[in-house]
Design a protein around this motif. Structure first.
Motif, PDB file in Angstrom:
ATOM      1  N   THR A 194     102.318 -14.010  33.336  1.00 46.24           N
ATOM      2  CA  THR A 194     101.328 -13.109  32.758  1.00 46.24           C
ATOM      3  C   THR A 194     100.322 -12.761  33.839  1.00 46.24           C
ATOM      4  OG1 THR A 194      99.844 -14.860  31.986  1.00 46.24           O
ATOM      5  CG2 THR A 194     101.562 -14.135  30.457  1.00 46.24           C
ATOM      6  N   GLY A 195      99.699 -11.629  33.671  1.00 47.75           N
ATOM      7  CA  GLY A 195      98.691 -11.219  34.638  1.00 47.75           C
ATOM      8  C   GLY A 195      97.625 -10.377  33.981  1.00 47.75           C
ATOM      9  N   THR A 196      96.435 -10.459  34.521  1.00 47.09           N
ATOM     10  CA  THR A 196      95.320  -9.649  34.060  1.00 47.09           C
ATOM     11  C   THR A 196      94.716  -8.944  35.263  1.00 47.09           C
ATOM     12  OG1 THR A 196      94.862 -11.213  32.278  1.00 47.09           O
ATOM     13  CG2 THR A 196      93.103  -9.670  32.864  1.00 47.09           C
ATOM     14  N   ILE A 197      94.619  -7.638  35.174  1.00 43.52           N
ATOM     15  CA  ILE A 197      94.000  -6.873  36.260  1.00 43.52           C
ATOM     16  C   ILE A 197      92.499  -7.126  36.214  1.00 43.52           C
ATOM     17  CG2 ILE A 197      93.565  -4.561  37.191  1.00 43.52           C
ATOM     18  CD1 ILE A 197      96.214  -3.699  35.823  1.00 43.52           C
ATOM     19  N   THR A 198      91.962  -7.683  37.295  1.00 44.13           N
ATOM     20  CA  THR A 198      90.531  -7.990  37.347  1.00 44.13           C
ATOM     21  C   THR A 198      89.754  -6.996  38.202  1.00 44.13           C
ATOM     22  OG1 THR A 198      90.979  -9.579  39.125  1.00 44.13           O
ATOM     23  CG2 THR A 198      90.865 -10.445  36.879  1.00 44.13           C
ATOM     24  N   ALA A 199      90.449  -6.216  38.992  1.00 50.77           N
ATOM     25  CA  ALA A 199      89.805  -5.157  39.774  1.00 50.77           C
ATOM     26  C   ALA A 199      90.822  -4.048  40.009  1.00 50.77           C
ATOM     27  CB  ALA A 199      89.286  -5.687  41.103  1.00 50.77           C
ATOM     28  N   PHE A 200      90.395  -2.817  39.810  1.00 48.37           N
ATOM     29  CA  PHE A 200      91.258  -1.658  40.051  1.00 48.37           C
ATOM     30  C   PHE A 200      90.352  -0.530  40.515  1.00 48.37           C
ATOM     31  CE2 PHE A 200      93.897   1.996  39.109  1.00 48.37           C
ATOM     32  CZ  PHE A 200      95.154   1.559  39.485  1.00 48.37           C
ATOM     33  N   GLU A 201      90.238  -0.393  41.833  1.00 44.57           N
ATOM     34  CA  GLU A 201      89.304   0.556  42.419  1.00 44.57           C
ATOM     35  C   GLU A 201      90.035   1.513  43.358  1.00 44.57           C
ATOM     36  OE1 GLU A 201      86.098  -1.664  44.199  1.00 44.57           O
ATOM     37  OE2 GLU A 201      86.158  -3.118  42.576  1.00 44.57           O
ATOM     38  N   PRO A 202      90.525   2.650  42.837  1.00 39.92           N
ATOM     39  CA  PRO A 202      91.220   3.616  43.691  1.00 39.92           C
ATOM     40  C   PRO A 202      90.318   4.203  44.772  1.00 39.92           C
ATOM     41  CG  PRO A 202      91.601   4.099  41.376  1.00 39.92           C
ATOM     42  CD  PRO A 202      90.543   3.038  41.438  1.00 39.92           C
ATOM     43  N   ASP A 203      89.013   4.233  44.524  1.00 42.42           N
ATOM     44  CA  ASP A 203      88.050   4.766  45.495  1.00 42.42           C
ATOM     45  C   ASP A 203      87.016   3.691  45.788  1.00 42.42           C
ATOM     46  OD1 ASP A 203      89.162   7.421  45.567  1.00 42.42           O
ATOM     47  OD2 ASP A 203      88.339   7.699  43.561  1.00 42.42           O
ATOM     48  N   ALA A 204      87.457   2.607  46.429  1.00 38.79           N
ATOM     49  CA  ALA A 204      86.587   1.468  46.685  1.00 38.79           C
ATOM     50  C   ALA A 204      85.543   1.759  47.755  1.00 38.79           C
ATOM     51  CB  ALA A 204      87.413   0.252  47.096  1.00 38.79           C
ATOM     52  N   GLY A 205      85.644   2.860  48.420  1.00 35.76           N
ATOM     53  CA  GLY A 205      84.668   3.214  49.442  1.00 35.76           C
ATOM     54  C   GLY A 205      85.345   3.922  50.586  1.00 35.76           C
ATOM     55  N   GLY A 206      84.567   4.329  51.526  1.00 39.51           N
ATOM     56  CA  GLY A 206      85.135   5.007  52.679  1.00 39.51           C
ATOM     57  C   GLY A 206      84.061   5.676  53.500  1.00 39.51           C
ATOM     58  N   THR A 207      84.482   6.289  54.593  1.00 37.83           N
ATOM     59  CA  THR A 207      83.570   6.970  55.490  1.00 37.83           C
ATOM     60  C   THR A 207      84.131   8.332  55.825  1.00 37.83           C
ATOM     61  OG1 THR A 207      84.671   6.019  57.410  1.00 37.83           O
ATOM     62  CG2 THR A 207      82.790   4.813  56.542  1.00 37.83           C
ATOM     63  N   ARG A 208      83.302   9.225  56.214  1.00 36.44           N
ATOM     64  CA  ARG A 208      83.738  10.545  56.671  1.00 36.44           C
ATOM     65  C   ARG A 208      83.158  10.752  58.061  1.00 36.44           C
ATOM     66  NH1 ARG A 208      87.632  12.633  54.237  1.00 36.44           N
ATOM     67  NH2 ARG A 208      87.172  14.683  55.008  1.00 36.44           N
ATOM     68  N   GLY A 209      83.862  11.506  58.883  1.00 38.02           N
ATOM     69  CA  GLY A 209      83.363  11.739  60.230  1.00 38.02           C
ATOM     70  C   GLY A 209      84.091  12.887  60.870  1.00 38.02           C
ATOM     71  N   GLY A 210      83.716  13.200  62.084  1.00 34.35           N
ATOM     72  CA  GLY A 210      84.374  14.296  62.793  1.00 34.35           C
ATOM     73  C   GLY A 210      84.228  14.116  64.286  1.00 34.35           C
ATOM     74  N   GLY A 211      85.009  14.885  65.034  1.00 34.41           N
ATOM     75  CA  GLY A 211      84.924  14.790  66.480  1.00 34.41           C
ATOM     76  C   GLY A 211      86.049  15.551  67.131  1.00 34.41           C
ATOM     77  N   GLY A 212      86.009  15.586  68.443  1.00 32.12           N
ATOM     78  CA  GLY A 212      87.075  16.252  69.185  1.00 32.12           C
ATOM     79  C   GLY A 212      88.091  15.227  69.627  1.00 32.12           C
ATOM     80  N   GLY A 213      89.305  15.681  69.865  1.00 33.54           N
ATOM     81  CA  GLY A 213      90.310  14.724  70.301  1.00 33.54           C
ATOM     82  C   GLY A 213      91.598  15.404  70.693  1.00 33.54           C
ATOM     83  N   ASP A 254      94.930 -11.538  38.368  1.00 31.01           N
ATOM     84  CA  ASP A 254      95.044 -12.980  38.154  1.00 31.01           C
ATOM     85  C   ASP A 254      96.371 -13.239  37.455  1.00 31.01           C
ATOM     86  OD1 ASP A 254      92.580 -13.392  39.278  1.00 31.01           O
ATOM     87  OD2 ASP A 254      91.535 -13.769  37.395  1.00 31.01           O
ATOM     88  N   PHE A 255      97.238 -14.035  38.083  1.00 28.80           N
ATOM     89  CA  PHE A 255      98.552 -14.343  37.534  1.00 28.80           C
ATOM     90  C   PHE A 255      98.606 -15.784  37.045  1.00 28.80           C
ATOM     91  CE2 PHE A 255      99.764 -10.803  40.325  1.00 28.80           C
ATOM     92  CZ  PHE A 255     100.587 -10.086  39.473  1.00 28.80           C
ATOM     93  N   ARG A 256      99.450 -16.004  36.029  1.00 27.45           N
ATOM     94  CA  ARG A 256      99.757 -17.347  35.551  1.00 27.45           C
ATOM     95  C   ARG A 256     101.263 -17.439  35.303  1.00 27.45           C
ATOM     96  NH1 ARG A 256      94.890 -16.289  33.411  1.00 27.45           N
ATOM     97  NH2 ARG A 256      93.265 -17.831  33.660  1.00 27.45           N
ATOM     98  N   ALA A 257     101.842 -18.565  35.684  1.00 27.70           N
ATOM     99  CA  ALA A 257     103.230 -18.879  35.361  1.00 27.70           C
ATOM    100  C   ALA A 257     103.179 -19.994  34.327  1.00 27.70           C
ATOM    101  CB  ALA A 257     103.990 -19.333  36.604  1.00 27.70           C
ATOM    102  N   VAL A 258     103.726 -19.721  33.139  1.00 25.15           N
ATOM    103  CA  VAL A 258     103.614 -20.640  32.013  1.00 25.15           C
ATOM    104  C   VAL A 258     104.995 -21.158  31.638  1.00 25.15           C
ATOM    105  CG1 VAL A 258     102.821 -20.889  29.616  1.00 25.15           C
ATOM    106  CG2 VAL A 258     101.628 -19.311  31.162  1.00 25.15           C
ATOM    107  N   ASP A 259     105.124 -22.483  31.499  1.00 26.37           N
ATOM    108  CA  ASP A 259     106.360 -23.104  31.030  1.00 26.37           C
ATOM    109  C   ASP A 259     106.487 -22.781  29.544  1.00 26.37           C
ATOM    110  OD1 ASP A 259     108.037 -25.120  29.680  1.00 26.37           O
ATOM    111  OD2 ASP A 259     108.125 -26.086  31.650  1.00 26.37           O
TER     112      ASP A 259
END
Length: 195
Positions: free
Chosen positions: A66-85, A106-111
């Motif tokens: 069994t499992g329970t999703i305790t965190a699901f963050e598709p957009d957990a953060g990030g940065t934006r920037g620019g430059g030449g290359g 969180d997973f559990r294996a149960v007998d």
């Protein structure tokens, strides 16, 4: 190999939990460490056996995951920037950014026979992607995801899910007591202690 019956991911996320359960089921089968019984198609199996006039020989479960999703963050953060290359021999300005995603279960294996929890652990998956005008999306495709997870295909969340499921399989192999494994890596039966 060991025997593993029943996969369930219980979560308030509904279809996302079912998608993770499907990913985990496939990964467990592909690990060659488990025999997985698909209980979600039990009605179909019974109908097919009746049509073919075949007796079913279903086995009882030994372990339920069994499992329970305790965190699901598709957009957990990030940065934006620019430059030449210099990319592919072309000099120019590049705008880019980094997107991050995070998932934890969180997973559990149960007998099943005793109800004892034989393993419990948390697994996390985190991924980031740098998006140079869509260039990296073409270079680093994400894992194929279906159902409610298809929207995360080729995204950092798709990668985070794949990382998390891979870690979950590794932890299940490591944490489930050896007495549950009925076959060795060579496919031969493992001697079981006398009861």
């Amino acid at each position: 190999m060991g025997k593993l019956f029943g996969i369930e991911v219980s979560t308030s996320k509904g279809d996302i939990g079912a998608g993770i359960a499907d990913m985990l089921t496939t990964a467990l089968i592909n690990s060659n460490h488990f025999i997985v019984y698909e209980r979600s198609v039990l009605d179909q199996l019974q109908k097919e056996s009746q049509i073919g006039n075949q007796a079913q020989q279903l086995q009882g479960a030994e372990i339920l995951i069994t499992g329970t999703i305790t965190a699901f963050e598709p957009d957990a953060g990030g940065t934006r920037g620019g430059g030449g290359g210099l990319i592919g021999g072309l000099l120019g300005a590049v705008t880019g950014g980094q997107k991050k995603a995070y998932v934890a279960v969180d997973f559990r294996a149960v007998d099943v026979r005793t109800g004892a929890v034989v393993a419990a652990f948390r697994v996390e998956g985190e991924a980031s992607d740098t998006d140079f005008g869509g260039l990296l999306g073409a270079l680093v495709p994400g894992a194929a995801l279906g159902g409610a997870l298809s929207q995360y295909q080729k995204t950092p969340m798709g990668k985070a899910l794949a990382v998390m499921v891979g870690k979950a399989v590794e932890e299940l192999i490591r944490r489930i007591p050896p007495s549950y494994f009925k076959y060795g890596p060579d496919g031969q039966p493992v001697p079981q202690p006398a009861k």
